[in-house]
Enzyme design. Sequence first.
Site, PDB file in Angstrom:
ATOM      1  CG  ASP A 334      39.359  31.389  19.237  1.00  0.00           C
ATOM      2  OD1 ASP A 334      39.856  31.843  20.256  1.00  0.00           O
ATOM      3  OD2 ASP A 334      40.815  31.313  17.353  1.00  0.00           O
ATOM      4  CG  ASP A 602      44.153  32.887  16.768  1.00  0.00           C
ATOM      5  OD1 ASP A 602      43.878  33.014  15.832  1.00  0.00           O
ATOM      6  OD2 ASP A 602      44.814  31.733  17.394  1.00  0.00           O
ATOM      7  CG  ASN A 670      40.591  65.364  58.818  1.00  0.00           C
ATOM      8  OD1 ASN A 670      39.968  64.292  60.028  1.00  0.00           O
ATOM      9  ND2 ASN A 670      41.812  64.427  58.199  1.00  0.00           N
TER      10      ASN A 670
END
Length: 861
Positions: A334, A602, A670
Site C-alpha cells: 500500500d 494493514d 559412497n
Amino acid sequence: MANETKLEEQYRTAAKKSADAVLREYQSQKEGLSAEERQKRLEQYGENLLSIDRKRSWYYFFLKSFLDEFIIVLMVLGIISVAMDDVLGGTIIFILAFISAMMRFVQDYNSYKSAEKLKEMVHNTVAVKVNGKETEIAAEGIVPGDIEVLGGGSIISGDLYLLESRDLFLSQSMFTGETVPVEKTAGIDERDTSCASLNNICLAGAAVVSGTGLGIVIKTGRNTYLGHISTAVSQKPEPTNFDKGLAKVTRILMTYMIVVVIFVLLINGLIKHDWLQALMFSISVAVGITPGMLPMIVNGTLAKGAQFLAKKKTIVRNMSAIQNLGAMDVLCTDKTGTLTMDNIVLQRYIGADGRESKVVVNYAYLNSYYSTGVKNTIDRAIISYGDEHHISKELDAYQKIDEIPYDYERRRMSIILKNTKQQHVLITKGALESILPICTQANIEGKHYKINEVNLEEIKAQADRLNREGMHIIAVCAKRGFFDTGTFGIQDEAEMVFLGMIAFLDPPKPDVSDAISDLYKAGVDVKVISGDAPLVVEHICQQVGLRNLTMIDGDGIEKLSDDELSKTVETTSIYARVAPMQKQRIVKALKANGHVVGYMGDGVNDAPSLRVADVGISVDTATDVAKASSSIILLKKSLSVILDGVYEGRRIYGNIIKYMKMALSSNFGNVFSVLVASIFLPFLPMLPVQMLIQNLVYDFTQIAIPWDNVDPEFLKVPHKWDTRSLSSFMNTMGLVSSCFDILTFYVLWFVMGFNSVSLQAYFQTGWFIEGLISQVLIVQFIRTSKIPFIQSHCDFRLGAASAFGVIAALTIPYAFHSLTDFHFVIMPNIYFLYLIGIVLLYALAIQLTKKWYIRRFKMWL
C-alpha cells in the site's frame, strides 16, 4: 452430528429471545459489567482461547526431537545392531541419533522461548464497555456477559447476541465459504436456520467489514461455534512449496535408503556368503545414507532466521514464511505508511468557489469526531487540526443521533446530528467522485446555488492539480432540516449541498527510495496498490523512484476478464482507487502467472489479499483482521525490514539446499563405491564400525551449516523451492566422488599391495581416511559456486568444523589402532603422499566439474 444439531439449536434459542431477556440471562446491562464482576467471570470461565495454550516445558521438546523420520530410522538400526550383538556399532548409531536430536532440541526450544517473548509484543484487542465506559482489553480477556463494541476492522472475539446495529456487515467466509459480506441486524430472529445465517447472532472469528454494532457475549473460547469446529477438526495450515519440497526429499531419501540397503545386502551376501556380516554392513550403509542432520539443519536455519528478524523487530508467525520471503519476486504494497510518513497533515480547505472556506473544515471535523469504529488517518488529521484551531467548541451545539458507516462501494460516510434548534443535520464526507453525484446544490459564501450553476469542471480540475502535488482530497457535503424517520440509511444521502474539499499531504519517507532501489537490485518488482486517487498515487510513486509508472484504476480493472488482467499485471505497477476484492484479484493473477507474491497491508480492505498472498505482511498497529491474515508482522512499517527478510530467506534456502546437495552427492558416491568394492573385493571395503565412526564425524562437521555465509551473488536473485536439480547434481558430483574412491581402491590394492584378506585392515583404514577427508572437502566446494578458500570464505564455525573433520580422519586410526574392535592400523608414511595427491586431484576435479555443471545447467545451488 447430534452434538452439532444441539449446538445449532442453542443459537436458534438465543436468537428468538428479546435483548432484555438475554441481558437478564447473563446478568448484564448495556453499560457493561463492572471490573470486579469481569474478573470473577474470567476466573470462572477461563481465558477466551480456542485451545489451551499450555506452556511447553523443556522435556516436551526433548521428546519431540526424537520423532523425526530419519532419527527414528537411526534408532531402529541401532536396536537391530544391538540385537545382533554388535553393541559397539549400535552405540555409535545411538550417538549419531542423539547428536542430531539434541541439536534439534536446542534449536526448537530456543525458538519457542524467543517466540513466547515476541508474542508479548503483539496483542489483538477488543472494545468492551466496563462500568459504562468503552475500554480496550486483550481479546483473550473477554467473558460471557461482556458488552462488545463493534466497528469496521475488528474481529469478533466471542459469539454475540446483537443489541444494536447500524449498517453492520460481516465477513463470514470462514464459516460459509461466501466472500460477500453479510448484513447483521438487532432484533428477535425466529427463523429455524443455521447459526451463521441468524440476523442477530455474530460468530467469533467473523470480521466487521463496515458498520457499527453492540453485542452481548454469550459464548467464549472453546464453547464458541469456532471453538467447537476447532475441537472437532484438526486444522493444519496448508503446506507451502517449502514444506512440500522437504516432504518430497524425505520420501525420495527413504525410498533410496531401502532400495540401496537391500541391494548391498544381497550383493555382499551372495558374493561373500557371510549373511550376518552382510546385514551388519548394509545397516552401516543405511546409517551412512540417512541424512540425520536434515531436521537439525532445517530447524536450525529457520530458527536462526526468525531470531535474526526478531532483532529487526519482526515477528514471524509461520516459520516457512521466511523462506517464502527469499523466493518472493513481486511485492505488492500500500502507499500510506509504507511509501509515505503515515503522518497526514491537513493542508488546505477549499469551498465550492475555490476559495478558503472554514465551513468545510468545521463540518468535516464534526463528521470525523462523531464517527465510530476505527479512526483512519484522515479522521485523525482532521480531529488534530480541529483541536489545534479550537473547532472542538462547535461540539456543544450538536448531539449525535445516528451514522451511516463507510463502505468500499459508496466510498463515503455520514453522521446525523441534531443542533440546538432541534434540526437534523446530515454531514457526509468521502471521495470527490462519490460526493458530487448526491449533491443538488452548492454552498458559496453562505448562499445555495443549483449544482449545475457551479463550475464543476473547475472543481475537478482543482482537485486534479492538488492530486498532482501529492495531496489527498476528500469532499464534504451536508443538508439540514429534514424529518427524523426513525431509521437512517444510504437512501438519505441525497439532495445534499456541496460544501467543498479538504486537501491532505503525507510526504514520502526519506529512505523509501533507497529501499525500493535495493528491492529492484534484489530481483523483487514493487507494485503499489492503493485506494487513493490515481494522480496522488502516481505522484508519490514518481517521487520514490518506482521504475514503471504504468497505472490502472479500479474501474479499469473491473472491465477486465481474468485472462486480460493476467496480462495487465505483468506490465502495470500502479493500481489506484481499487476495492478490496480487486486487490485480491491482482494478487491471484500474479500468482497464477508463476510469481511468488508478497503483500503488505494493514487495513480491513487488505485482509483478502493478505490471505491469498504467498507472504502476508502486516504491522502490529494494523487492524485485527489484517494481523490475523498475515504470516509476518512488523513492529516497524518499513520496506528496509522486508529487504532484510528477503536476504535472510535466501540465505536460509541456500544453506538448506547446500546441505541436501552435499548429503545426496556424498551418499550417492559412497554407495556406488561400496557396490563396486563389494563386487570386486574379497573383503568389505570398510568395516561397519569404521563406517559408523566416519558418519559420526562427518555429521558433526555439518552442525555449523546454519551459520554459514552465502555468496552475495546468490542473494541477488529470488530462489523458488525446487528439488528438480537435486537428481542431476547427485548423479554428477556423486560420480566424481566415486571415481576418486575407486582411484583410492586402485592405489591401495595395486600400488601399495593391500590386496589380501590378511592386509584388509590397511585397505579399510586407508579408505576410511580418504573417504572422510573427501566428504569434509566436498562441504567446502559445494557451499559456493566460486573457488573455496580463495574467492569465497565460509563462516569460521564451519571452517573450524571442517578442520576438526580432517584432523579426526588423520588421528582416529592412531588413537584406536590398539583397540581390536575398531580394526584400525597405522598407515605407512608413503600412503600420506598418495593421499595428498588424490585429495589435490579430487579438489581440482570438483572445481572443473563445477564449472562444467554451471555452464550446462545455468545454476549451482
